[in-house]
Design a protein around this motif. Structure first.
Motif, mmCIF file in Angstrom:
data_model
loop_
_atom_site.group_PDB
_atom_site.id
_atom_site.type_symbol
_atom_site.label_atom_id
_atom_site.label_comp_id
_atom_site.label_asym_id
_atom_site.label_seq_id
_atom_site.Cartn_x
_atom_site.Cartn_y
_atom_site.Cartn_z
ATOM 1 N N GLN A 161 0.850 -1.186 0.000
ATOM 2 C CA GLN A 161 0.000 0.000 0.000
ATOM 3 C C GLN A 161 0.885 1.235 0.000
ATOM 4 O O GLN A 161 1.422 1.612 1.016
ATOM 5 N N HIS A 175 -6.204 2.143 4.168
ATOM 6 C CA HIS A 175 -7.308 1.173 4.131
ATOM 7 C C HIS A 175 -8.198 1.379 5.362
ATOM 8 O O HIS A 175 -7.753 1.936 6.375
ATOM 9 N N SER A 177 -9.034 -0.815 7.256
ATOM 10 C CA SER A 177 -8.636 -1.776 8.296
ATOM 11 C C SER A 177 -8.155 -1.056 9.551
ATOM 12 O O SER A 177 -8.209 -1.615 10.649
ATOM 13 N N GLN A 180 -10.367 -1.240 12.376
ATOM 14 C CA GLN A 180 -10.346 -2.471 13.196
ATOM 15 C C GLN A 180 -9.621 -2.192 14.515
ATOM 16 O O GLN A 180 -10.089 -2.573 15.587
ATOM 17 N N ARG A 203 -4.323 6.190 -1.541
ATOM 18 C CA ARG A 203 -3.061 5.525 -1.927
ATOM 19 C C ARG A 203 -2.485 6.207 -3.144
ATOM 20 O O ARG A 203 -3.228 6.813 -3.923
ATOM 21 N N GLN A 216 -13.809 2.336 0.692
ATOM 22 C CA GLN A 216 -13.795 0.917 1.107
ATOM 23 C C GLN A 216 -14.868 0.702 2.158
ATOM 24 O O GLN A 216 -15.227 1.633 2.886
ATOM 25 N N GLU A 218 -15.049 -1.785 5.345
ATOM 26 C CA GLU A 218 -14.370 -2.797 6.138
ATOM 27 C C GLU A 218 -15.414 -3.607 6.889
ATOM 28 O O GLU A 218 -16.453 -3.077 7.290
ATOM 29 N N PHE A 256 -2.651 -11.128 3.001
ATOM 30 C CA PHE A 256 -2.697 -9.825 3.675
ATOM 31 C C PHE A 256 -1.991 -10.021 5.010
ATOM 32 O O PHE A 256 -2.161 -11.081 5.642
ATOM 33 N N PHE A 258 -2.619 -8.925 7.828
ATOM 34 C CA PHE A 258 -3.492 -8.921 9.010
ATOM 35 C C PHE A 258 -4.497 -10.057 9.034
ATOM 36 O O PHE A 258 -5.327 -10.139 9.928
ATOM 37 N N THR A 259 -4.469 -10.934 8.003
ATOM 38 C CA THR A 259 -5.379 -12.091 8.014
ATOM 39 C C THR A 259 -4.598 -13.363 7.699
ATOM 40 O O THR A 259 -3.607 -13.340 6.969
ATOM 41 N N GLY A 290 -11.038 -8.334 -0.673
ATOM 42 C CA GLY A 290 -10.055 -9.102 0.083
ATOM 43 C C GLY A 290 -10.625 -9.449 1.441
ATOM 44 O O GLY A 290 -11.440 -8.703 1.989
ATOM 45 N N ALA A 291 -10.200 -10.593 1.982
ATOM 46 C CA ALA A 291 -10.762 -11.013 3.276
ATOM 47 C C ALA A 291 -9.864 -12.066 3.913
ATOM 48 O O ALA A 291 -8.840 -12.466 3.343
ATOM 49 N N ALA A 313 -12.317 -10.832 8.767
ATOM 50 C CA ALA A 313 -12.391 -9.439 8.309
ATOM 51 C C ALA A 313 -12.459 -9.431 6.802
ATOM 52 O O ALA A 313 -12.045 -10.387 6.137
ATOM 53 N N PHE A 314 -13.011 -8.370 6.277
ATOM 54 C CA PHE A 314 -13.052 -8.237 4.809
ATOM 55 C C PHE A 314 -13.012 -6.766 4.442
ATOM 56 O O PHE A 314 -13.337 -5.898 5.263
ATOM 57 N N GLY A 315 -12.574 -6.470 3.231
ATOM 58 C CA GLY A 315 -12.534 -5.084 2.740
ATOM 59 C C GLY A 315 -13.008 -5.043 1.301
ATOM 60 O O GLY A 315 -12.472 -5.730 0.439
HETATM 61 N N1 PHE Z 1 -7.272 -3.795 3.851
HETATM 62 C C1 PHE Z 1 -7.199 -4.616 2.670
HETATM 63 C C2 PHE Z 1 -6.861 -3.737 1.496
HETATM 64 O O1 PHE Z 1 -7.121 -2.556 1.557
HETATM 65 C C3 PHE Z 1 -8.477 -5.365 2.443
HETATM 66 C C4 PHE Z 1 -8.760 -6.375 3.513
HETATM 67 C C5 PHE Z 1 -9.511 -6.027 4.592
HETATM 68 C C6 PHE Z 1 -8.245 -7.648 3.405
HETATM 69 C C7 PHE Z 1 -9.764 -6.948 5.599
HETATM 70 C C8 PHE Z 1 -8.497 -8.581 4.394
HETATM 71 C C9 PHE Z 1 -9.254 -8.227 5.487
HETATM 72 O O2 PHE Z 1 -6.361 -4.198 0.484
#
Ligand code: PHE
Length: 348
Positions: A161, A175, A177, A180, A203, A216, A218, A256, A258-259, A290-291, A313-315
């Motif tokens: 990023q 993001h 995120s 979170q 970005r 986004q 989240e 990612f 964080f996941t 993404g998740a 989590a997902f974005g």
């Molecule tokens: N934060 C990630 C992005 O911006 C997306 C994401 C969010 C992926 C949460 C996994 C979990 O690309």
């Protein structure tokens, strides 16, 4: 004056009053009438002042005659006053009359911006599943945006990023995120958490599908029992809700920081229906979000016991969804504010 003379004078005064009032046509002549017949120099007043000369046996009778006279003149005056008021009101109403047969002014109705139509749609969808909506700032600390998301300073995963720094410790969040970290800090290690957070992110990107600023949403669920299967089910429901039951949904392994495990979700291509074309770069699918399962490091860093809690989590990219849903060719159209573009959507 004896009683007879007084009676005569009274009758005459009443006769004159009735004639005079016929000539009253406005407020000023009504005032003249009042002065003449009820004022200091009127017959009424002079009769009152002469009462002391009236012999005492007649005083009561004469007094009643004069009071009656004054009442009758007052009645004549009041009736005229009301009549004048009525006439004035009629005149005003006539003046203020609105011609309802004239064509009205037409107002241009605004419509929802396609970006916010997607935000509202996705938000409603998740509120229906029991999620709450969280919020966070666009100027974010490096700590929340990266470190708490398991992206330490100088770690190569920061390259995923390319972000805008304000100071060494502040960035335009890259993001959602980062939210979170804020939500977890508030919960102080106690679940469950079930939130979404729509917002703008930034970005260093620039082409037809990427921009320095985009949206986004989240999602974060932390509980003692949230599973990977729950994540897949949630995302499948969401994507079918957004793009229709017929669209095929595909999950791919991804990365990612964080996941773990991480996935990306794709939907079958709108253009070719999955056969492969220029639009989907011959893959038959279009990447949409993404998740993954929340990384144990992220749980620990943010004060949660990773032996007790787990989560996903997902974005989702808002602009991306809107571009696919409404067939929009360039992401910059969302914020260049061309009315011709915006008015293409949701016409009445
Ligand atoms: N934060 C990630 C992005 O911006 C997306 C994401 C969010 C992926 C949460 C996994 C979990 O690309």
């Amino acid at each position: 004056m004896d009683i007879k003379e007084i009676q005569l004078a009274i009758d005459n005064e009443l006769k004159v009053c009735r004639e005079d009032i016929l000539n009253v046509a406005d407020q000023s002549s009504l005032n003249d009438f009042k002065g003449l017949h009820l004022g200091k120099k009127s017959l009424c007043s002079s009769l009152f002042s002469k009462m002391r000369d009236v012999p005492s046996e007649s005083k009561q009778l004469v007094g009643k005659m004069v009071v009656d006279l004054r009442q009758k003149i007052t009645d004549i005056f009041n009736a005229k006053e009301n009549e004048l008021k009525q006439v004035a009101l009629e005149k005003q109403l006539q003046k203020d009359k609105v011609d309802i047969s004239l064509p009205g002014y037409s107002h241009k109705l605004g419509s929802k911006h396609p970006f916010y139509a997607v935000v509202d749609d996705i938000t409603d969808f998740f509120i229906g599943l029991g999620y709450e909506v969280a919020d966070g700032p666009e100027v974010e600390t490096d700590y929340n945006n990266f470190e708490m998301m398991n992206i330490p300073k100088d770690h190569p995963s920061r390259d995923m990023q390319d972000s805008f720094s304000i100071t060494d410790e502040l960035v335009l969040r890259s993001h959602t995120s980062a939210v979170q970290a804020r939500v977890m800090a508030k919960c102080k290690g106690v679940g469950p958490i079930k939130i979404i957070c729509p917002g703008k992110v930034y970005r260093r990107d620039n082409d037809a599908t990427h921009s320095h600023q985009f949206g986004q949403i989240e999602g974060l669920v932390i509980s003692e029992s949230a599973t990977f299967a729950n994540l897949l089910e949630t995302l499948t429901l969401l994507l079918k809700h957004l793009f229709g039951e017929k669209r095929k949904v595909r999950f791919r392994p991804s990365y990612f920081p964080f996941t773990e495990p991480s996935i990306e979700a794709d939907i079958s291509c709108f253009e070719c229906g999955g056969k492969g074309c220029k639009f989907c770069k011959n893959t038959g699918y279009i990447e949409i979000l993404g998740a993954g399962m929340v990384h144990p490091n992220v749980l620990r860093l943010n004060g949660f016991d990773d032996t007790k809690y787990q989560g996903f989590a997902f974005g989702i990219g808002i602009d991306r969804v809107a571009m696919l849903k409404y067939n929009i060719d360039d992401i910059k159209r969302f914020y260049t504010n061309d009315v011709r573009f915006i008015s293409e959507f949701f016409k009445e």
